[in-house]
Design an enzyme around this catalytic site. Structure first.
Site, PDB file in Angstrom:
ATOM      1  N   LYS A 205      46.785  40.097  42.267  1.00  0.00           N
ATOM      2  CA  LYS A 205      46.591  38.772  42.867  1.00  0.00           C
ATOM      3  C   LYS A 205      47.829  38.342  43.668  1.00  0.00           C
ATOM      4  CE  LYS A 205      42.407  37.750  41.510  1.00  0.00           C
ATOM      5  NZ  LYS A 205      42.004  36.739  40.540  1.00  0.00           N
ATOM      6  N   ARG A 239      39.678  42.130  34.055  1.00  0.00           N
ATOM      7  CA  ARG A 239      39.056  42.650  35.272  1.00  0.00           C
ATOM      8  C   ARG A 239      40.159  43.286  36.105  1.00  0.00           C
ATOM      9  NH1 ARG A 239      37.759  41.205  40.586  1.00  0.00           N
ATOM     10  NH2 ARG A 239      35.646  41.773  41.237  1.00  0.00           N
TER      11      ARG A 239
END
Length: 261
Positions: A205, A239
């Site tokens: 991210k 995830r």
């Protein structure tokens, strides 16, 4: 939860698995690397991304769903907010619908999952992918995200989905600042207290660009560290794009925890 993006524009691996052969090869690799489930998506939800028509989403998914319908190497989650796409994927054998809008993007999605006796993952996101990072602000991010997920859990149950078939996701990086993301990971137990498995996606991210100045290909170490911090606070599912490395990190962390008992 291994990630398979069959998109041209996902922030991390966009274009890499758009080719049908590459997508199917990666699906088998994700299984071999030890993932429990593969999350397949054909519409990017990165910040600034634009919506994809149903027809194009299904066209991109077709080769992967064909493998799933034939038995597939592991269970499949379909990353979509569209009921029409979810229906086709569930017909092919998908066991979970991973909806970044938590059922708000398409009013038919939650009833569809309920009718099919399926499972759903409900994620918190402020706004939509195209605009979600435009000056997000929270007074109490953990409390606000918890309240939202509690309300969406109730909506899912009201739509006919068994509460035991609902997972919750705080939406790290979806309409959040760095401090919001860190606070959510640190305060994850407030979300696990809702009684449903919590899915956390920190893999590669942009928070790590802000925190460390690391580009996408340099974010493995911080992704693993943040993921383990989430697991330590009760996350049930990670995830991840880097499946083998995440599986190894989890196995090592679990062995240390077992030895400490």
């Amino acid at each position: 939860m291994g990630v398979l993006n069959v998109t041209p524009d996902s922030f991390s691996d966009g274009g890499r698995y758009l080719d049908p052969t590459a997508a199917v090869t990666r699906l088998h690799a994700i299984a071999a690397e030890g993932a429990a489930i593969c999350d397949v998506g054909a519409e990017s939800t990165r910040p600034g991304s634009d919506p994809v028509p149903v027809e194009e989403e299904l066209r991109r998914l077709e080769p992967v769903l064909a493998v799933v319908a034939g038995g597939g190497p592991l269970p499949i989650s379909i990353d979509t907010s569209k009921a029409a796409v979810a229906a086709v994927a569930m017909d092919a054998g998908a066991v979970l619908v991973n909806d970044v809008t938590a059922g708000r993007g398409d009013p038919d999605l939650l009833p569809l999952v309920g009718e099919r006796d399926g499972a759903v993952c409900l994620m918190h996101m402020r706004g939509e992918p195209r605009t979600m990072q435009e000056a997000p602000r929270y007074d109490d991010v953990v409390g606000e995200v918890r309240g939202f997920l509690e309300e969406r859990l109730e909506a899912a149950v009201a739509a006919g989905i068994s509460e035991q078939c609902v997972l919750l996701d705080p939406g790290i990086g979806f309409g959040k600042r760095l401090q919001d993301n860190l606070a959510l990971i640190a305060g994850l137990q407030a979300l696990t207290a809702l009684g449903r498995p919590v899915v956390v996606g920190v893999s590669r991210k942009s928070m790590f660009l802000t925190l460390l100045g690391r580009e996408v290909e340099e974010r493995l170490a911080p992704s693993l560290a943040a993921g383990l911090a989430a697991v330590a606070r009760g996350a049930a599912v990670l995830r991840a794009h880097d499946v083998q490395e995440t599986v190894d990190a989890l196995a090592t962390w679990t062995a240390v925890e077992a030895a400490a008992r």
